[in-house]
Design a protein around this motif. Structure first.
Motif, PDB file in Angstrom:
ATOM      1  N   THR A 155       0.805  -1.216   0.000  1.00 58.99           N
ATOM      2  CA  THR A 155       0.000   0.000   0.000  1.00 58.99           C
ATOM      3  C   THR A 155       0.843   1.273   0.000  1.00 58.99           C
ATOM      4  OG1 THR A 155      -0.111  -0.190   2.397  1.00 58.99           O
ATOM      5  CG2 THR A 155      -1.973  -1.068   1.141  1.00 58.99           C
ATOM      6  N   HIS A 156       2.060   1.235   0.544  1.00 61.16           N
ATOM      7  CA  HIS A 156       2.891   2.434   0.637  1.00 61.16           C
ATOM      8  C   HIS A 156       4.340   2.120   0.266  1.00 61.16           C
ATOM      9  CE1 HIS A 156      -0.512   3.903   3.034  1.00 61.16           C
ATOM     10  NE2 HIS A 156      -0.060   5.122   2.782  1.00 61.16           N
ATOM     11  N   TYR A 157       5.056   3.148  -0.150  1.00 56.67           N
ATOM     12  CA  TYR A 157       6.481   3.026  -0.414  1.00 56.67           C
ATOM     13  C   TYR A 157       7.141   4.361  -0.109  1.00 56.67           C
ATOM     14  CZ  TYR A 157       5.531   5.506  -4.806  1.00 56.67           C
ATOM     15  OH  TYR A 157       5.144   6.435  -5.732  1.00 56.67           O
ATOM     16  N   PHE A 158       8.469   4.340   0.020  1.00 55.94           N
ATOM     17  CA  PHE A 158       9.217   5.557   0.355  1.00 55.94           C
ATOM     18  C   PHE A 158       9.769   6.173  -0.923  1.00 55.94           C
ATOM     19  CE2 PHE A 158      13.132   7.785   1.697  1.00 55.94           C
ATOM     20  CZ  PHE A 158      12.568   8.670   2.597  1.00 55.94           C
ATOM     21  N   GLU A 196      -0.867   4.124  -5.537  1.00 54.74           N
ATOM     22  CA  GLU A 196      -2.146   4.177  -6.246  1.00 54.74           C
ATOM     23  C   GLU A 196      -2.414   2.903  -7.045  1.00 54.74           C
ATOM     24  OE1 GLU A 196      -4.279   6.401  -5.782  1.00 54.74           O
ATOM     25  OE2 GLU A 196      -3.122   8.010  -4.799  1.00 54.74           O
ATOM     26  N   ASP A 197      -1.355   2.132  -7.302  1.00 53.49           N
ATOM     27  CA  ASP A 197      -1.518   0.906  -8.087  1.00 53.49           C
ATOM     28  C   ASP A 197      -1.929  -0.292  -7.250  1.00 53.49           C
ATOM     29  OD1 ASP A 197      -0.781   2.255 -10.401  1.00 53.49           O
ATOM     30  OD2 ASP A 197       1.361   1.840 -10.087  1.00 53.49           O
ATOM     31  N   PHE A 198      -2.026  -0.084  -5.929  1.00 57.96           N
ATOM     32  CA  PHE A 198      -2.417  -1.210  -5.084  1.00 57.96           C
ATOM     33  C   PHE A 198      -3.811  -1.678  -5.478  1.00 57.96           C
ATOM     34  CE2 PHE A 198      -3.886  -3.171  -1.054  1.00 57.96           C
ATOM     35  CZ  PHE A 198      -2.902  -4.151  -0.970  1.00 57.96           C
ATOM     36  N   SER A 199      -3.991  -2.980  -5.546  1.00 55.52           N
ATOM     37  CA  SER A 199      -5.168  -3.551  -6.201  1.00 55.52           C
ATOM     38  C   SER A 199      -6.461  -3.393  -5.402  1.00 55.52           C
ATOM     39  CB  SER A 199      -4.916  -5.034  -6.485  1.00 55.52           C
ATOM     40  OG  SER A 199      -4.597  -5.716  -5.281  1.00 55.52           O
ATOM     41  N   MET A 200      -6.374  -3.184  -4.084  1.00 56.35           N
ATOM     42  CA  MET A 200      -7.586  -3.128  -3.274  1.00 56.35           C
ATOM     43  C   MET A 200      -8.243  -1.742  -3.364  1.00 56.35           C
ATOM     44  SD  MET A 200      -8.045  -6.081  -2.187  1.00 56.35           S
ATOM     45  CE  MET A 200      -7.088  -7.594  -2.185  1.00 56.35           C
TER      46      MET A 200
END
Length: 661
Positions: free
Chosen positions: A151-154, A165-169
């Protein structure tokens, strides 16, 4: 929570712990945890990384709410982490910790949206923590993933934690924040860690960790009377199962911070008077009874307990519904209680790097093959503690060989130590163990005395045998096996496997031979001894053989003609004949078995163990004199064995010995 789970359903709370760049662990490591009702055992030497597994959960320590700001919402303050927590103090690479969670074991969550979101995660989620040193400040950001995306990255350019934003949920960052906050506290409330040192004058500063002082504090409260009563009743029931005396009453001595136990006839004993073992066991059982946790980690569960109590305690642990147990131990008695469904790991530290590997378990988990291998070792009487708690294992073929090797190492190491100016001693059970393959066994054992066909030979099973302990030294009788025979091919296969394994070790990468040339370098394999003599008894010193049969002749009427043999007749070294047939041909009666070996091989081994001296390894030390070829081969191979043990224990920096002309 735990009590809500169905008793007959196989589940886990945390399926695995993934981490990298943490303390002694550099590369990514995955520690899978056993199901409810089973145990995950962590074994190995001190300072090999076992306790770091419990310390990973300090990520959940004391954060009642999350700070806000540029790194906001999904970030945590890392007051309890520093540069020391990074591998080799290098904080340029992030520490990554991930918990693979079985969603079905979370029971219920108060938030309907979060519960529905979890149900869409295909039964499991990865709860990730990335600990970074960003511009001199250590912080941690969280993310949740499905094993593929997070869900997040640095963002290294903006130095901010960014929502993916590309996370599938289908949910936004606000939903993610609410989920992290709820899940964070759910996990913290479900984990309990027992410190290795348990006493009433110590109280842990971690919300999920206990040492002893917490129990006194709980018993002192004027609340929870019903819970206290239930816990005491449960512990009394367990004490009966353990065969221990059950106290009629237990209360706190507020003045001295002790427990006071009242037994029959109004006998009152303090926890100091009743004994450390009983007190430590009572603390452990009370905390298990009152905690209602789903994951309990216990460091050194064997502390102050005798082996019988340990085995009974582990039975109680297995009966706890909906609880995963992780036990770090140095005790063979603890490892002996392992079953086929358990996960067992051996931890090691080499050149500053901590590693671990599964024992009796394939990478795929609870496989049929792993169960089969475990049952075979049970038949052999080989317990996990023998192999796991030593830094090397010497594999021999039978019980008499164990005594011979034990006697040789005990006596010849003193010779070797003086010769090479070695400091320290070799301790059996720590630096090495001697285990036997059991002679004629099932076909899966490559170094069984039973010859097997090439079609019956199973490579995968054989590799498991040789890698039960990562540092095996294998000693095999030659039995005068001819070139091309099944036994000769079997011996060469074992040599090849050891050679290949050495090729993967930093210790022996310069001592590996290609398959075609290996047969001409068997003596140079640093952990392989193919006897030049037909069998081990051919290496008996003539003086010991003569003295043994002189004494046996006085007790056994079947042994005759001892006095008719000359001194040279007691030399039994041979590459083609067993010691029994050699002595029989020279006139000694009642000593040979049909196979040509000695009828009294076990008794002779006992005698050698009790009477072997340093002079028995020289050509001029004892009369009758030994065979020069036997002494040369014996001392060379023993030096190789000792050097191997020293090498894997980091006690000898030199390269392995090479044969002398």
């Amino acid at each position: 929570m735990a009590e809500k789970l169905a008793n007959d359903e196989k589940k886990t709370f945390i399926k695995s712990i993934n981490f990298e760049n943490y303390r002694g662990f550099k590369n990514k490591h995955v520690l899978s945890l056993a199901d409810f009702g089973q145990v995950t055992f962590l074994s190995g030497a001190n300072n090999s990384g076992k306790s770091l597994i419990a310390r990973l959960f300090s990520i959940f320590q004391g954060h009642e709410q999350f700070p806000r700001g540029d790194l906001s919402k999904v970030s945590l303050r890392m007051d309890n982490f520093s540069d020391k927590d990074y591998h080799e103090f290098d904080s340029s690479e992030a520490i990554k910790i991930s918990f693979e969670i079985d969603c079905s074991a979370l029971g219920y969550l108060s938030n309907d949206f979060l519960r529905s979101w979890i149900n869409r995660m295909n039964g499991k989620i990865f709860y990730n923590f990335t600990i970074m040193n960003n511009l001199g400040n250590i912080f941690c950001y969280m993310s949740v993933g499905d094993g593929k995306t997070e869900t997040h990255y640095f963002n290294k350019v903006s130095h901010k934690v960014v929502y993916n934003e590309d996370f599938s949920m289908d949910f936004d960052e606000r939903d993610a924040y609410e989920f992290y906050n709820t899940l964070y506290h759910e996990i913290r409330e479900r984990v309990l860690v027992f410190d290795s040192i348990r006493s009433f004058d110590r109280e842990s500063n971690r919300s999920f960790s206990i040492s002893g002082g917490e129990l006194l504090k709980w018993l002192r409260t004027r609340k929870n009377h019903g819970d206290i009563r239930k816990a005491k009743e449960q512990v009394s029931h367990w004490l009966l199962e353990l065969g221990l005396e059950v106290p009629r009453a237990v209360r706190v001595d507020d003045e001295d911070d002790l427990l006071l136990f009242t037994f029959e006839n109004h006998l009152e004993l303090s926890s100091e008077e009743i004994g450390t073992g009983y007190t430590m066991l009572y603390i452990l059982l009370m905390e298990i009874a009152r905690s209602k946790k789903q994951l309990i980690l216990i460091d050194e569960i064997e502390s102050h307990l005798q082996p019988g109590l340990i085995r009974a305690l582990l039975k109680i642990i297995r009966n706890q519904t909906g609880v995963q147990f992780v036990l770090a131990t140095h005790s063979p008695a603890v490892m002996e209680a392992a079953t086929a469904g358990d996960y067992i790991y051996r931890f090691q530290k080499e050149n500053g790097q901590c590693t671990f590997e599964g024992f009796f378990r394939s990478k795929k988990g609870n496989s049929r093959e792993a169960k089969m291998m475990r049952s075979v070792f049970d038949d052999l009487g080989v317990i996990p503690g023998d192999a796991l708690l030593s830094n090397a294992v010497i594999w021999v073929e039978g019980p008499s060989e164990k005594l011979w090797v034990r006697a040789w190492l005990k006596t010849y190491f003193e010779v070797y130590r003086k010769k090479h100016k070695i400091k320290g001693s070799l301790l059996e059970g720590l630096h090495y163990s001697i285990l036997m393959t059991g002679g004629s066994l099932i076909k899966n054992y490559s170094f069984s005395e039973k010859e097997i066909s090439h079609e019956d030979y199973k490579v995968d099973d054989q590799l498991h045998v040789l890698r039960v302990n990562p540092n095996p030294f294998v000693m095999i009788d030659s039995d005068n096996a001819e070139a091309g025979s099944k036994k000769r091919l079997r011996n060469l296969r074992i040599a090849q496997e050891l050679n290949d394994q050495n090729g993967q070790s930093q210790l022996f990468t310069n001592k590996v031979w290609e398959e075609g040339e290996l047969e001409f370098h068997l003596e140079e394999i640093p952990n392989f001894w193919l006897l030049k003599g037909r069998e081990l008894e051919n290496y008996a010193h003539p003086q010991l053989v003569k003295e043994f049969y002189k004494r046996l002749c006085e007790k056994s009427p079947k042994v005759k003609n001892v006095t008719t043999l000359s001194d040279s007749d007691w030399d039994v070294y041979s590459a083609s004949d067993g010691a029994g047939s050699i002595l029989s041909e020279r006139g000694l009666t009642g000593v040979d078995a049909p196979s040509g070996t000695l009828k009294h091989k076990n008794e002779l081994a006992q005698f050698v163990y009790q009477n072997l001296e340093a002079d028995h390894f020289t050509l001029d030390g004892k009369t009758p004199a030994p065979n020069p070829e036997m002494i040369t081969d014996l001392t060379y191979q023993l030096e190789k064995m000792i050097r191997y043990i020293l090498r894997v224990n980091n006690m000898l920096p030199d390269p392995p010995a090479t044969p002398t002309e």
